[in-house]
Design an enzyme around this catalytic site. Structure first.
Site, PDB file in Angstrom:
ATOM      1  N   ASP A 154       0.764  -1.118   0.043  1.00 20.46           N
ATOM      2  CA  ASP A 154       0.133  -0.078  -0.069  1.00 20.46           C
ATOM      3  C   ASP A 154       0.885   1.218  -0.035  1.00 20.46           C
ATOM      4  O   ASP A 154       0.557   2.249  -0.698  1.00 20.46           O
ATOM      5  CB  ASP A 154      -0.908  -0.013   1.314  1.00 20.46           C
ATOM      6  CG  ASP A 154      -2.200   0.512   0.963  1.00 20.46           C
ATOM      7  OD1 ASP A 154      -2.578   0.634  -0.286  1.00 20.46           O
ATOM      8  OD2 ASP A 154      -3.095   1.021   1.747  1.00 20.46           O
ATOM      9  N   ASP A 207      -9.282  -2.383   2.075  1.00 20.82           N
ATOM     10  CA  ASP A 207      -8.822  -1.806   3.517  1.00 20.82           C
ATOM     11  C   ASP A 207      -9.915  -2.193   4.361  1.00 20.82           C
ATOM     12  O   ASP A 207      -9.702  -2.189   5.720  1.00 20.82           O
ATOM     13  CB  ASP A 207      -8.697  -0.220   3.305  1.00 20.82           C
ATOM     14  CG  ASP A 207      -7.606   0.070   2.435  1.00 20.82           C
ATOM     15  OD1 ASP A 207      -6.663  -0.573   2.426  1.00 20.82           O
ATOM     16  OD2 ASP A 207      -7.832   1.365   1.694  1.00 20.82           O
TER      17      ASP A 207
END
Length: 303
Positions: A154, A207
């Site tokens: 990420d 997420d």
């Protein structure tokens, strides 16, 4: 464990492939992926609302059914696997399944016609819940390895991709992909007709799903450790909330898109680990594996 280590690399390859596809073939790729995500989201939402619908409808809707067997693919040597000796399980459809599909289709049609953020969030919730329901990490160690790898994944694709490639790959794909793969939150006092997508903050489905898998793992650990206990489950829920708050604060302060896993991963791993350490249960948590429990259960059945 090897799959968990390789997953960030596979995800990176998939993300960059999507970025290239949106860059060179945006019109065609957008239509195909939107239809696919919309269909998957509709079926996932139907699965999510099924328990609530079953509880409301009369029993006939869940007991009556129509079943059929899907046609099998003819065996082609060296191309397909040899036919299994076990009979194919039939597909069973109940009136309740039809009702759930019709209800979820309302949100699918609503999103297709207006791309409304509320319809998007309902379909995204269906995808998230279904993903957490059907994917099992297997052990605490695998969960830590997977989340740690995705932490760097990420950070790289949000912060480092622009200096190296010239474009923020993660943000570009998230904004280009028109489908329920993210949650949208409308900013207060923002005119959607005037500013469009700028009025929304977004949270990627990954997420939610990936930390959600870890949260579900700790819930099962709670149940195995002491049936009815929810110590680690509530702990990691609070940790996840703190990670989201930290993400939002960092985004507001920097006025720049933030990789949510940068804040979610440390909080979801370290806070439960600290609680386990204080309770003297860190060794038990670290060694927790559902695969060993399944093997023990199968061994007892064989006896």
């Amino acid at each position: 464990m090897g799959d968990a280590q390789a997953f960030p690399l596979v995800a990176s390859a998939g993300l960059f492939s999507l970025f290239l596809a949106f860059t060179f073939f945006k019109e065609y790729v957008t239509v195909i992926l939107t239809v696919y995500a919309l269909g998957l989201g509709t079926f996932s939402t139907a699965s999510m609302i099924a328990p609530a619908v079953d509880a409301v409808l009369p029993s006939w809707f869940t007991t009556a059914s129509v079943s059929f067997t899907l046609p099998t693919v003819p065996h082609i040597p060296y191309v397909t696997d040899p036919p299994s000796e076990e009979p194919e399980e039939p597909v069973v459809i109940t009136p309740s399944n039809v009702v759930c599909f019709l209800l979820s289709s309302v949100f699918g049609v609503w999103y297709y016609l207006e791309e409304h953020f509320a319809a998007n969030n309902v379909l995204g919730m269906g995808l998230a819940v279904t993903g957490i329901e059907y994917i099992n990490l297997g052990s605490f160690q695998i969960g830590c390895i997977l989340l740690s790898g995705l932490f760097f994944y990420d950070v790289f694709w949000v912060f480092l991709s622009k200096p190296l490639i010239g474009s923020n790959v993660m943000v570009t794909v998230a904004k280009s992909f028109k489908g329920p793969i993210k949650f949208l939150f409308k900013k207060p006092e923002c005119d959607v007709l005037e500013k469009g997508a700028e009025c929304f903050s977004l949270l990627g489905l990954g997420d939610v799903v990936l930390p959600g898998l870890f949260i579900a793992l700790l819930l099962r650990f709670d149940e195995q450790r002491q049936p009815g206990s929810r110590v680690y489950f509530y702990t990691v829920l609070v940790a996840y909330l703190l990670g989201l708050v930290a993400t939002y604060v960092a985004m507001m302060w920097s006025e720049h898109a933030q990789p949510a896993l940068l804040y979610l991963v440390p909080s979801c791993i370290l806070i439960p680990a600290l609680v386990a350490l204080l309770r003297g249960e860190f060794g038990e948590l670290y060694k927790y594996s559902e695969e060993e429990e399944e093997e023990e259960g199968e061994g007892e059945k064989d006896k």
